[in-house]
Design a protein around this motif. Structure first.
Motif, PDB file in Angstrom:
ATOM      1  N   THR A  12       0.835  -1.199   0.000  1.00 19.83           N
ATOM      2  CA  THR A  12       0.000   0.000   0.000  1.00 19.83           C
ATOM      3  C   THR A  12       0.874   1.255   0.000  1.00 19.83           C
ATOM      4  O   THR A  12       2.063   1.200   0.330  1.00 19.83           O
ATOM      5  CB  THR A  12      -0.936   0.035   1.224  1.00 19.83           C
ATOM      6  N   GLU A  28      -9.699   2.141   8.549  1.00 22.69           N
ATOM      7  CA  GLU A  28     -10.771   2.591   7.655  1.00 22.69           C
ATOM      8  C   GLU A  28     -10.196   3.051   6.321  1.00 22.69           C
ATOM      9  O   GLU A  28     -10.743   2.740   5.250  1.00 22.69           O
ATOM     10  CB  GLU A  28     -11.561   3.728   8.298  1.00 22.69           C
ATOM     11  N   TYR A  29      -9.078   3.785   6.361  1.00 20.49           N
ATOM     12  CA  TYR A  29      -8.427   4.234   5.121  1.00 20.49           C
ATOM     13  C   TYR A  29      -8.033   3.036   4.265  1.00 20.49           C
ATOM     14  O   TYR A  29      -8.249   3.025   3.042  1.00 20.49           O
ATOM     15  CB  TYR A  29      -7.183   5.067   5.458  1.00 20.49           C
ATOM     16  N   ILE A  31      -9.300  -0.015   4.203  1.00 20.50           N
ATOM     17  CA  ILE A  31     -10.474  -0.710   3.678  1.00 20.50           C
ATOM     18  C   ILE A  31     -11.116   0.084   2.542  1.00 20.50           C
ATOM     19  O   ILE A  31     -11.537  -0.483   1.528  1.00 20.50           O
ATOM     20  CB  ILE A  31     -11.486  -0.962   4.808  1.00 20.50           C
ATOM     21  N   LEU A  32     -11.173   1.402   2.686  1.00 18.23           N
ATOM     22  CA  LEU A  32     -11.830   2.234   1.683  1.00 18.23           C
ATOM     23  C   LEU A  32     -11.004   2.416   0.421  1.00 18.23           C
ATOM     24  O   LEU A  32     -11.547   2.713  -0.640  1.00 18.23           O
ATOM     25  CB  LEU A  32     -12.162   3.613   2.278  1.00 18.23           C
ATOM     26  N   ASN A  33      -9.684   2.232   0.521  1.00 17.84           N
ATOM     27  CA  ASN A  33      -8.815   2.516  -0.623  1.00 17.84           C
ATOM     28  C   ASN A  33      -8.203   1.289  -1.285  1.00 17.84           C
ATOM     29  O   ASN A  33      -7.609   1.417  -2.360  1.00 17.84           O
ATOM     30  CB  ASN A  33      -7.697   3.470  -0.198  1.00 17.84           C
ATOM     31  N   TYR A  34      -8.337   0.119  -0.665  1.00 19.31           N
ATOM     32  CA  TYR A  34      -7.736  -1.084  -1.251  1.00 19.31           C
ATOM     33  C   TYR A  34      -8.758  -2.213  -1.222  1.00 19.31           C
ATOM     34  O   TYR A  34      -9.076  -2.764  -0.156  1.00 19.31           O
ATOM     35  CB  TYR A  34      -6.464  -1.474  -0.490  1.00 19.31           C
ATOM     36  N   ASN A  35      -9.282  -2.550  -2.392  1.00 18.27           N
ATOM     37  CA  ASN A  35     -10.363  -3.529  -2.488  1.00 18.27           C
ATOM     38  C   ASN A  35      -9.983  -4.893  -1.910  1.00 18.27           C
ATOM     39  O   ASN A  35     -10.814  -5.567  -1.298  1.00 18.27           O
ATOM     40  CB  ASN A  35     -10.784  -3.704  -3.952  1.00 18.27           C
ATOM     41  N   ALA A  38     -10.379  -4.716   1.657  1.00 19.07           N
ATOM     42  CA  ALA A  38     -11.798  -4.578   2.011  1.00 19.07           C
ATOM     43  C   ALA A  38     -12.493  -5.935   2.048  1.00 19.07           C
ATOM     44  O   ALA A  38     -13.504  -6.103   2.741  1.00 19.07           O
ATOM     45  CB  ALA A  38     -12.494  -3.650   1.014  1.00 19.07           C
ATOM     46  N   SER A 325      -8.768  -5.398  -9.053  1.00 20.90           N
ATOM     47  CA  SER A 325      -9.208  -6.282  -7.979  1.00 20.90           C
ATOM     48  C   SER A 325      -9.606  -7.649  -8.532  1.00 20.90           C
ATOM     49  O   SER A 325      -9.215  -8.691  -7.988  1.00 20.90           O
ATOM     50  CB  SER A 325     -10.387  -5.659  -7.232  1.00 20.90           C
TER      51      SER A 325
END
Length: 344
Positions: A12, A28-29, A31-35, A38, A325
């Motif tokens: 990342t 949270e960052y 999860i929201l930015n790396y599928n 997530a 992804s």
């Protein structure tokens, strides 16, 4: 399907030597930015971060919600990429090269391979070139600056370095050749992850012609992925999966033909020739013979289905987006199958 959370985290942006412009990050960052992250349980990511704290790769803020990557953590990323053979040889084995040449190559990278980093801090350079001492890197910076081959971004950013016009000319005329880089390859250009013939040699009872074909298909897949042609990459992975299973089942011979799930001709009742089976047949028989684990059957059939995106109508009808992804998931399925087959 088990995924390597450590690997995903190291790749990342916060773990990049210059941090990707990110000073801190939260779960949270991620999860929201790396599928791919997530898709994983929150607990798995949290557990990995705790391990990284113990290894001193990251530190945690006072409120325990924000994490910052340490120098050791960023070096861990570079080592990880080297182990995965994603680094150019000049950077992977940097101890064989003069730090002055390596620094110029780093500074020239945005001119060669459109790397987004337009300038570098001394800290960032030191992380990339961690095989060299801080003293030797500082000496190299002093020498390059005195020769007007690099300069700071004064007057606004005296802590960042850029290549000069003279430095770029010197890099193109001399340094590039010394480091073994071609005209289209910068030192930060990612190297495609390739299976070599040695990898396919571990597959049971396959002749060299088949191994060469499989290796060629893998290389084609890597080229597509490197160009971010995700649809083509996914289709190629499905093709590779079919080729691997066909080759292994043909090598299995009577064992495959005698399998309960082997497809039969409706008229005669005889088992069809293996080379006429569908990919679905290959998967069923391979699982029955325990050549691949039944735990990943669902994921293999999903890859079989995405391979059919080669038909435009299917993609339009089902509104499937072939993105990075989907490629990463499909790749992991294919690698899992190959790893299982080579253990037979």
């Amino acid at each position: 399907m088990t995924k390597n959370v450590n690997t995903l985290l190291l790749e990342t942006e916060p773990f990049e030597p210059e941090g990707g412009g990110i000073s801190g990050f939260s779960i949270e960052y991620l999860i929201l930015n790396y599928n791919e992250l997530a898709e994983l349980p929150f607990e798995d990511i949290s557990s990995c971060l705790k391990e990284f704290i113990m290894n001193e790769f990251i530190i945690q803020s006072a409120d325990e919600n924000i994490y910052s990557v340490t120098r050791k953590g960023k070096i861990a990323r570079i080592i990880h990429l080297a182990e995965k053979k994603k680094l150019q040889p000049a950077l992977k084995e940097q101890y064989n090269h003069n730090p002055e040449d390596l620094i110029l190559a780093l500074l020239a990278s945005n001119k060669i391979d459109e790397w987004s980093q337009s300038s570098f801090t001394a800290t960032g350079i030191g992380i990339y070139l961690h095989q060299h001492t801080t003293e030797s890197i500082n000496d190299a910076i002093t020498i390059l600056s005195s020769k007007n081959l690099m300069a700071t971004e004064a007057p606004f950013r005296n802590d960042r370095f850029r290549i000069t016009a003279l430095g770029l000319q010197h890099y193109l005329s001399t340094v590039r050749q010394t480091l073994g880089l071609d005209s289209n390859t910068g030192i930060l250009t990612p190297v495609a992850e390739e299976y070599t013939n040695d990898k396919f040699m571990n597959l049971p009872n396959l002749n060299d012609h088949i191994k060469e074909n499989l290796n060629s298909r893998w290389s084609e897949t890597e080229k597509c992925a490197l160009s971010e042609a995700w649809l083509a990459s996914v289709i190629m992975l499905g093709s590779l999966l079919e080729g691997v299973l066909l080759a292994v089942l043909e090598a299995a011979g009577k064992k495959a033909l005698n399998a309960t799930s082997a497809p039969k001709n409706r008229t005669s009742g005889n088992v069809k020739s293996i080379d006429t089976w569908t990919l679905q047949d290959y998967i069923k028989v391979a699982i029955e013979l325990k050549l691949i684990p039944s735990s990943i059957e669902k994921h293999i059939h999903e890859l079989r289905d995405t391979r059919n995106l080669v038909h435009p109508n299917k993609q339009l009808r089902e509104n499937i987006i072939a993105d990075e992804s989907l490629y990463r998931i499909s790749r992991e399925v294919t690698e899992t199958v190959i790893d299982a087959l080579q253990q037979q």
